[in-house]
Design an enzyme around this catalytic site. Sequence first.
Site, PDB file in Angstrom:
ATOM      1  N   ASP A  40      40.102  61.362  31.565  1.00 43.84           N
ATOM      2  CA  ASP A  40      40.279  61.309  30.046  1.00 43.84           C
ATOM      3  C   ASP A  40      41.092  62.145  29.481  1.00 43.84           C
ATOM      4  O   ASP A  40      41.457  63.177  30.018  1.00 43.84           O
ATOM      5  CB  ASP A  40      38.725  61.671  29.604  1.00 43.84           C
ATOM      6  CG  ASP A  40      38.482  61.796  28.181  1.00 43.84           C
ATOM      7  OD1 ASP A  40      38.949  60.644  27.725  1.00 43.84           O
ATOM      8  OD2 ASP A  40      37.711  62.667  27.731  1.00 43.84           O
ATOM      9  N   HIS A  41      41.726  61.635  28.345  1.00 42.62           N
ATOM     10  CA  HIS A  41      42.491  62.253  27.642  1.00 42.62           C
ATOM     11  C   HIS A  41      43.654  63.056  28.227  1.00 42.62           C
ATOM     12  O   HIS A  41      44.145  64.292  28.154  1.00 42.62           O
ATOM     13  CB  HIS A  41      42.005  63.374  26.845  1.00 42.62           C
ATOM     14  CG  HIS A  41      41.450  62.897  25.493  1.00 42.62           C
ATOM     15  ND1 HIS A  41      42.299  62.397  24.448  1.00 42.62           N
ATOM     16  CD2 HIS A  41      40.264  62.768  24.942  1.00 42.62           C
ATOM     17  CE1 HIS A  41      41.558  62.262  23.340  1.00 42.62           C
ATOM     18  NE2 HIS A  41      40.503  62.290  23.686  1.00 42.62           N
ATOM     19  N   HIS A  45      36.694  66.088  17.959  1.00 34.40           N
ATOM     20  CA  HIS A  45      36.433  66.772  19.161  1.00 34.40           C
ATOM     21  C   HIS A  45      35.687  68.294  19.215  1.00 34.40           C
ATOM     22  O   HIS A  45      35.859  68.867  18.071  1.00 34.40           O
ATOM     23  CB  HIS A  45      37.595  66.845  20.148  1.00 34.40           C
ATOM     24  CG  HIS A  45      38.085  65.593  20.734  1.00 34.40           C
ATOM     25  ND1 HIS A  45      37.598  64.829  21.321  1.00 34.40           N
ATOM     26  CD2 HIS A  45      39.031  64.963  20.355  1.00 34.40           C
ATOM     27  CE1 HIS A  45      38.135  63.888  21.682  1.00 34.40           C
ATOM     28  NE2 HIS A  45      39.214  63.793  20.854  1.00 34.40           N
ATOM     29  N   HIS A  58      35.547  58.621  20.303  1.00 30.17           N
ATOM     30  CA  HIS A  58      35.398  60.036  20.952  1.00 30.17           C
ATOM     31  C   HIS A  58      35.128  61.046  19.835  1.00 30.17           C
ATOM     32  O   HIS A  58      34.605  60.463  18.735  1.00 30.17           O
ATOM     33  CB  HIS A  58      37.226  60.354  21.082  1.00 30.17           C
ATOM     34  CG  HIS A  58      37.777  59.817  22.323  1.00 30.17           C
ATOM     35  ND1 HIS A  58      38.353  60.282  23.191  1.00 30.17           N
ATOM     36  CD2 HIS A  58      37.865  58.427  22.448  1.00 30.17           C
ATOM     37  CE1 HIS A  58      39.017  59.624  24.461  1.00 30.17           C
ATOM     38  NE2 HIS A  58      38.467  58.171  23.977  1.00 30.17           N
ATOM     39  N   ASN A  67      31.967  58.448  24.040  1.00 30.41           N
ATOM     40  CA  ASN A  67      32.172  59.624  24.818  1.00 30.41           C
ATOM     41  C   ASN A  67      31.514  60.790  24.101  1.00 30.41           C
ATOM     42  O   ASN A  67      31.570  61.046  23.188  1.00 30.41           O
ATOM     43  CB  ASN A  67      33.701  59.739  24.825  1.00 30.41           C
ATOM     44  CG  ASN A  67      34.623  58.753  25.621  1.00 30.41           C
ATOM     45  OD1 ASN A  67      34.076  57.759  25.907  1.00 30.41           O
ATOM     46  ND2 ASN A  67      35.732  59.188  25.592  1.00 30.41           N
ATOM     47  N   THR A 123      30.662  67.854  24.603  1.00 33.37           N
ATOM     48  CA  THR A 123      30.194  69.324  24.074  1.00 33.37           C
ATOM     49  C   THR A 123      28.961  69.113  23.800  1.00 33.37           C
ATOM     50  O   THR A 123      28.108  70.582  24.048  1.00 33.37           O
ATOM     51  CB  THR A 123      31.096  69.522  22.533  1.00 33.37           C
ATOM     52  OG1 THR A 123      32.470  69.505  22.678  1.00 33.37           O
ATOM     53  CG2 THR A 123      30.624  70.820  21.928  1.00 33.37           C
TER      54      THR A 123
END
Length: 284
Positions: free
Chosen positions: A83-84, A177, A205, A227, A230
Amino acid sequence: MPLTGTGDTVAAAAAAGHAAAAFNIIQIEHAEAVITGAEAANAPVILQISENAVRYHGALAPLARAALAAGERAGVPVSVHLDHVTDPALVGEAVELGLHSVMFDASTLDYADNVKATADVVARCHAARVWVEAELGEVGGKDGVHAPGVRTDPVEAAAYVAATGVDALAVAVGTSHAMLTRDAELDYGLIGALRRAVPVPLVLHGSSGVSDPGLVEAVGRGMTKINISTHLNNAFTAAVRDHLAAHPATVDPRRYLGAGRAAVATEVTRLLGILRQDRQDRPA
């Protein structure tokens, strides 16, 4: 159960009218918890390893191999996703290790450079039958998620998908995020417009910041891969804190990490129930 390609999991979710769930993992306890939660929900799941997690461990291979091994023993379909990632070399390593998909993030580049870099990664990955996700727009941009110009434009998104050949597109629709509160304000009209314009699955996201009803609405409007990171870290850390507060003499990490693992498994099961509700056709 044999590991499953990410593309297969996402395609099956789209065909069934719900969302594929992708949960980020940082350590082996996270992977075990996500799989346990998915087994309780009898649902497929995607384990995601971010470039930040790779940096934390110093290498991709240890956590990636552990995730693949855990997935092979699961009672539900499991795929493993990078991911990312911004480093093309890390993409190559993921392909060599046998990961099923990558999310290549060139969204900080200008449009032309983003297209070129992403198209190059897509060509390499597709040659190895690896599914590719990319991003257009700024998820939690530096000037804020509601700043002008950070949202994904539907016309540009359609052109981007055609130019790069990506298999899925992460879009900026109001999430950010690492949100610790679940009060993100999504642009559901934009989600609907993107769904109509873009021929590949859309990815949300920053979903930790979205409420349960918001997730249901986002899926109903057209999001196919969700996704979450956190939010699960919150659950894990809270359980560890509670355990150590109740048992201050504890020194065996298995005790408090086990509490964190159990909390994450429970929340994964609950979230999968939300994300796998039948999609409602709603006006965009």
